[in-house]
Design a protein around this motif. Structure first.
Motif, mmCIF file in Angstrom:
data_model
loop_
_atom_site.group_PDB
_atom_site.id
_atom_site.type_symbol
_atom_site.label_atom_id
_atom_site.label_comp_id
_atom_site.label_asym_id
_atom_site.label_seq_id
_atom_site.Cartn_x
_atom_site.Cartn_y
_atom_site.Cartn_z
ATOM 1 N N LEU A 182 9.202 -7.705 29.033
ATOM 2 C CA LEU A 182 7.865 -7.854 28.461
ATOM 3 C C LEU A 182 7.348 -9.292 28.549
ATOM 4 C CD1 LEU A 182 8.222 -5.620 25.260
ATOM 5 C CD2 LEU A 182 7.035 -5.056 27.393
ATOM 6 N N GLY A 183 8.173 -10.199 29.030
ATOM 7 C CA GLY A 183 7.750 -11.589 29.170
ATOM 8 C C GLY A 183 7.819 -12.392 27.893
ATOM 9 N N TYR A 184 8.552 -11.892 26.897
ATOM 10 C CA TYR A 184 8.580 -12.573 25.610
ATOM 11 C C TYR A 184 9.205 -13.960 25.684
ATOM 12 C CZ TYR A 184 6.993 -8.539 22.867
ATOM 13 O OH TYR A 184 6.247 -7.534 22.311
ATOM 14 N N PHE A 185 10.186 -14.135 26.536
ATOM 15 C CA PHE A 185 10.842 -15.438 26.584
ATOM 16 C C PHE A 185 9.993 -16.478 27.313
ATOM 17 C CE2 PHE A 185 14.485 -12.394 26.315
ATOM 18 C CZ PHE A 185 14.766 -12.652 24.980
ATOM 19 N N ASP A 186 9.012 -16.029 28.067
ATOM 20 C CA ASP A 186 8.074 -16.966 28.688
ATOM 21 C C ASP A 186 7.106 -17.551 27.662
ATOM 22 O OD1 ASP A 186 9.200 -16.388 31.160
ATOM 23 O OD2 ASP A 186 7.771 -14.770 31.569
ATOM 24 N N LEU A 187 6.949 -16.860 26.532
ATOM 25 C CA LEU A 187 5.988 -17.312 25.529
ATOM 26 C C LEU A 187 6.430 -18.594 24.831
ATOM 27 C CD1 LEU A 187 4.800 -13.979 23.861
ATOM 28 C CD2 LEU A 187 3.530 -15.483 25.391
ATOM 29 N N TRP A 188 7.723 -18.887 24.856
ATOM 30 C CA TRP A 188 8.175 -20.131 24.214
ATOM 31 C C TRP A 188 7.486 -21.335 24.853
ATOM 32 C CZ3 TRP A 188 11.705 -21.289 20.222
ATOM 33 C CH2 TRP A 188 11.955 -22.656 20.062
ATOM 34 N N GLN A 189 7.597 -21.460 26.173
ATOM 35 C CA GLN A 189 7.023 -22.626 26.838
ATOM 36 C C GLN A 189 5.504 -22.612 26.759
ATOM 37 O OE1 GLN A 189 8.976 -25.211 28.088
ATOM 38 N NE2 GLN A 189 6.962 -26.193 27.938
ATOM 39 N N ALA A 190 4.905 -21.436 26.939
ATOM 40 C CA ALA A 190 3.445 -21.355 26.864
ATOM 41 C C ALA A 190 2.949 -21.749 25.478
ATOM 42 C CB ALA A 190 2.986 -19.938 27.211
ATOM 43 N N SER A 191 3.650 -21.300 24.445
ATOM 44 C CA SER A 191 3.250 -21.620 23.079
ATOM 45 C C SER A 191 3.478 -23.094 22.770
ATOM 46 C CB SER A 191 4.037 -20.740 22.103
ATOM 47 O OG SER A 191 3.560 -20.888 20.789
ATOM 48 N N ALA A 192 4.590 -23.646 23.258
ATOM 49 C CA ALA A 192 4.854 -25.074 23.055
ATOM 50 C C ALA A 192 3.793 -25.918 23.748
ATOM 51 C CB ALA A 192 6.241 -25.428 23.579
ATOM 52 N N ASP A 193 3.444 -25.541 24.973
ATOM 53 C CA ASP A 193 2.417 -26.285 25.707
ATOM 54 C C ASP A 193 1.089 -26.262 24.959
ATOM 55 O OD1 ASP A 193 4.256 -26.818 27.686
ATOM 56 O OD2 ASP A 193 3.513 -25.276 29.065
ATOM 57 N N TYR A 194 0.747 -25.094 24.423
ATOM 58 C CA TYR A 194 -0.512 -24.972 23.683
ATOM 59 C C TYR A 194 -0.498 -25.852 22.431
ATOM 60 C CZ TYR A 194 -4.247 -23.068 20.821
ATOM 61 O OH TYR A 194 -5.354 -22.951 20.030
ATOM 62 N N LEU A 195 0.586 -25.786 21.672
ATOM 63 C CA LEU A 195 0.684 -26.579 20.449
ATOM 64 C C LEU A 195 0.569 -28.068 20.745
ATOM 65 C CD1 LEU A 195 1.328 -27.077 17.465
ATOM 66 C CD2 LEU A 195 3.757 -26.812 18.022
ATOM 67 N N LEU A 196 1.314 -28.542 21.729
ATOM 68 C CA LEU A 196 1.314 -29.973 22.021
ATOM 69 C C LEU A 196 -0.022 -30.423 22.605
ATOM 70 C CD1 LEU A 196 4.931 -30.325 23.450
ATOM 71 C CD2 LEU A 196 4.115 -30.825 21.137
ATOM 72 N N ARG A 197 -0.644 -29.571 23.417
ATOM 73 C CA ARG A 197 -1.939 -29.933 23.996
ATOM 74 C C ARG A 197 -3.024 -30.013 22.929
ATOM 75 N NH1 ARG A 197 -2.395 -25.962 26.970
ATOM 76 N NH2 ARG A 197 -3.979 -24.728 25.890
ATOM 77 N N THR A 198 -3.077 -29.026 22.045
ATOM 78 C CA THR A 198 -4.119 -29.040 21.018
ATOM 79 C C THR A 198 -3.893 -30.168 20.018
ATOM 80 O OG1 THR A 198 -2.884 -27.335 19.784
ATOM 81 C CG2 THR A 198 -4.665 -26.590 21.233
ATOM 82 N N ALA A 199 -2.633 -30.534 19.781
ATOM 83 C CA ALA A 199 -2.366 -31.682 18.907
ATOM 84 C C ALA A 199 -2.876 -32.969 19.548
ATOM 85 C CB ALA A 199 -0.873 -31.778 18.609
#
Length: 338
Positions: A182-199
């Motif tokens: 389902l691609g769930y383990f890909d969400l870690w990096q995508a979510s981290a990238d989003y958090l760090l970018r928006t910060a």
């Protein structure tokens, strides 16, 4: 707080990334002698940041102003700005237009010299199966379908229901190999990238803090509710960068974690094994007004199915599950569990 998927909307990101006008940063903050007056504006995370500031800066007067009540309390952004005129420091989450007449947080910054943005913490790495169901784009929790523990749903459960699976068949899908497909383990990096970018977009880079949070284990209750140590870190930085010397103490040892009283989503075993943290299948409901309910995975899925059966199919919209319908491999994965 706003539903998470809406906060990933590119249009919202673009507005968030706008820089403040130079004059709003050029004027100095007022400084009270030993007893600063601080206003913290934001979503539910702002309450924890304000709580931590009160602990870290004894004597400080700290007011929490929730964005959900801005229009009801102040009516117009000019009135909000007048209310804030006596504060030594104003710390705020980004908020778009629509929460108060007259503008968004950038409009407020033009009226409140020295307003400092700080980031909302959104991270789905530990809870990649958690989704919202309903009108995600509305930014209103009232437009979302409720699950057994609040506005948080399992994408696997919803997809199983929509594909006509039984509860028992759906439960067989909660495994590491299925999560991989389902691609769930890909969400870690995508979510981290989003958090760090928006910060970084709000001038509050979190690269160092994020690394420390990850080393400490699970740091989120749900995808939009960080645990208190995270909010304590943010409060400490806000205090230091405002020119104060906060107490050197771990906030979580001296103050209750208010967001822990709200729903808590487990790190499912198939996810926990991948990241080397403790796993669980216990879901906790909201415990702010009544004792919280604890549901194991089987009960959570069964009650979710019962709730879905009372809704029209058109009400059960979900961006992720809708996208799965267009993927033959994922459709076959669910159909094969029947």
């Amino acid at each position: 707080m706003a539903p998470l998927p809406a906060l990933f909307n590119p249009a919202v990101q673009a507005v968030t990334a706008r820089a403040f006008s130079a004059p709003s940063w050029a004027r100095p903050w007022r400084r009270s002698a030993g007893h600063p007056r601080i206003a913290v504006i934001g979503n539910c995370q702002a309450t924890g940041v304000a709580q931590a500031l009160r602990l870290l800066l004894p004597g400080a007067e700290v007011e929490t102003i929730l964005v959900a009540g801005l229009d009801r309390r102040f009516g117009h952004i000019d009135r909000l700005a007048r209310h804030l005129s006596g504060a030594d420091h104003v710390f705020s989450h980004f908020f778009p237009e629509g929460f108060i007449a007259g503008g968004n947080v950038h409009g407020l910054a033009e009226r409140v010299p020295g307003l400092r943005l700080f980031p909302t913490i959104l991270f789905s790495g530990f809870h990649p199966d958690l989704v919202h169901v309903g009108d995600e784009a509305s930014l209103r929790l009232s437009r979302l379908v409720a699950s057994p523990i609040g506005p948080y749903h399992s994408a696997v459960a919803l997809a199983g229901f929509r594909r006509g699976l039984s509860v028992e068949a759906t439960l067989r899908l909660y495994t590491g190999p299925v999560f991989e497909q389902l691609g769930y383990f890909d969400l870690w990096q995508a979510s981290a990238d989003y958090l760090l970018r928006t910060a970084r977009d709000v001038g509050f880079g979190l690269d160092r803090e994020f690394a420390l949070w990850c080393r400490g284990g699970v740091f989120m209750h749900v995808i939009n509710h960080p645990r208190l140590p995270v909010l304590g870190n943010i409060a400490r930085r806000l205090a230091r960068e405002a020119g104060y010397t906060p107490l050197d103490l771990p906030v979580e040892r001296y103050a209750p974690d208010m967001l822990a009283a709200e729903p808590v989503w487990p790190v499912l075993p198939g996810i926990a094994e991948r990241y080397g943290v403790a796993g669980s299948t216990l879901f906790k409901g909201d415990g702010r007004r009544t004792p919280p309910r604890l549901l194991d995975l089987a009960d959570f899925v069964a009650e979710s199915f019962a709730l879905y059966a009372r809704h029209r199919p058109a009400d059960l919209t979900c961006t992720r599950v809708d996208s799965w319908e267009a993927m033959p491999g994922i459709r076959a994965l669910f159909d094969g569990a029947a």
